[in-house]
Design an enzyme around this catalytic site. Sequence first.
Site, PDB file in Angstrom:
ATOM      1  N   HIS A 197       0.871  -1.168   0.000  1.00  0.00           N
ATOM      2  CA  HIS A 197       0.000   0.000   0.000  1.00  0.00           C
ATOM      3  C   HIS A 197       0.914   1.226   0.000  1.00  0.00           C
ATOM      4  O   HIS A 197       1.809   1.338   0.858  1.00  0.00           O
ATOM      5  CB  HIS A 197      -0.850   0.042   1.270  1.00  0.00           C
ATOM      6  CG  HIS A 197      -1.991  -0.921   1.305  1.00  0.00           C
ATOM      7  ND1 HIS A 197      -1.856  -2.260   1.075  1.00  0.00           N
ATOM      8  CD2 HIS A 197      -3.322  -0.713   1.554  1.00  0.00           C
ATOM      9  CE1 HIS A 197      -3.039  -2.839   1.184  1.00  0.00           C
ATOM     10  NE2 HIS A 197      -3.952  -1.929   1.473  1.00  0.00           N
ATOM     11  N   GLU A 200      -1.846   5.958  -0.628  1.00  0.00           N
ATOM     12  CA  GLU A 200      -3.274   5.959  -0.247  1.00  0.00           C
ATOM     13  C   GLU A 200      -3.525   7.269   0.498  1.00  0.00           C
ATOM     14  O   GLU A 200      -4.365   8.071   0.089  1.00  0.00           O
ATOM     15  CB  GLU A 200      -3.588   4.744   0.642  1.00  0.00           C
ATOM     16  CG  GLU A 200      -5.043   4.668   1.099  1.00  0.00           C
ATOM     17  CD  GLU A 200      -5.320   3.502   2.055  1.00  0.00           C
ATOM     18  OE1 GLU A 200      -4.353   2.921   2.595  1.00  0.00           O
ATOM     19  OE2 GLU A 200      -6.518   3.185   2.260  1.00  0.00           O
TER      20      GLU A 200
HETATM   21  N1  ADE Z   1      -5.789  -2.634   6.167  1.00  0.00           N
HETATM   22  C1  ADE Z   1      -7.018  -2.937   5.754  1.00  0.00           C
HETATM   23  N2  ADE Z   1      -7.437  -2.025   4.875  1.00  0.00           N
HETATM   24  C2  ADE Z   1      -6.439  -1.123   4.714  1.00  0.00           C
HETATM   25  C3  ADE Z   1      -6.265   0.037   3.926  1.00  0.00           C
HETATM   26  N3  ADE Z   1      -7.208   0.492   3.106  1.00  0.00           N
HETATM   27  N4  ADE Z   1      -5.112   0.712   4.048  1.00  0.00           N
HETATM   28  C4  ADE Z   1      -4.163   0.278   4.854  1.00  0.00           C
HETATM   29  N5  ADE Z   1      -4.277  -0.810   5.618  1.00  0.00           N
HETATM   30  C5  ADE Z   1      -5.407  -1.511   5.539  1.00  0.00           C
HETATM   31 ZN    ZN Z   2      -6.012  -2.192   1.333  1.00  0.00          ZN
END
Ligand code: ADE
Ligand code: ZN
Length: 335
Positions: A197, A200
């Site tokens: 990730h 975000e």
């Molecule tokens: N864990 C579960 N969903 C998540 C997300 N959208 N961003 C980071 N960690 C997560």
């Molecule tokens: Zn995620």
Amino acid sequence: MSVDTAFIEAMPKVELHMHIEGSLEPELMFALAKRNDIDLPFKSVAEVRDAYQFSELQDFLDIYYQGMGVLQTERDFFDLTHAYLEKVAAQNVRHVEIFFDPQGHTARGIAFETVLNGISRALEEGEKEFDITSRLILCFLRHLSEEDALDTLEEALPFKSKIHGVGLDSSEMGHPPSKFARVFEKAKAEGLLAVAHAGEEGPPAYVTEALDLLKIDRLDHGNRSLEDAVLTRRLQETGIALTVCPLSNLKLKGVTDMRHHPLKKMLEAGLKATVNSDDPAYFGGYMTENFKAVTEALDLSRADLLTLGQNAIEASFAPPARKVELKAELDAFAG
Ligand code: ADE
Ligand code: ZN
């Protein structure tokens, strides 16, 4: 323009970004709490759903980690995973790549094997029952230390045949990918694929770090990449896919209005974007609902939808022969 509902529902779909613990519907949460004799701080399903108001990622994570406390036995993990597969089978999802957060369970005294066996048994049985193929990706919680992640990787290695990749999730700000460079290097040396990730909530620099230091094969979210022209060009040129999660971005206030979602800009820039559900029980929908929301808000065409579907097949970690099958199904659907 009305949304192309029938087309979206019937399109064969591939999901590449879904946390299995995030598919815990309040009804199952209550059932498991009862089965395991756990007190929940909510009186009803409606009260749980009312609590799902988030102003940023951390608000959600707090309630997500609390929710997963009802998962205790192998059967619980099996039931959770089976319920997700049953849901998405009805949405014509044909292949799924599932994240799980072992540290969210081992820290509560649940054995790694209990978690893995429950999920992987449901995936194996699910392939027979629902004709959905799958891959499993172990995520490290980035708010914890790299030592903790390294210990988790060591614990996972004996079960490597059931795990195809590693990922990085949880609280992004203040926990850059560089914190996990050694654990990803080790995982890659063991033949595991890597995702993370990034972008975000965090800045484009975190995406660049994930590419440079973690050597990721696919980028989870990546929304903020577009703020950096050099990075955008790099994503264009390398063709690395982005697993975008529209309803998640809306719920966690990454976008204030779906009409401002960057997905269309990503497609216009030639980025390999895909549509996914992230934590469907918390964010208001599974694959079909995500496709519908973003199609309506951004006025996506059938060609856009097919591009998104095609991108997901290409970016998946399915074996080549399975990708050929998935592509043939999508082509047959497209007509
Ligand atoms: N864990 C579960 N969903 C998540 C997300 N959208 N961003 C980071 N960690 C997560
Ligand atoms: Zn995620």
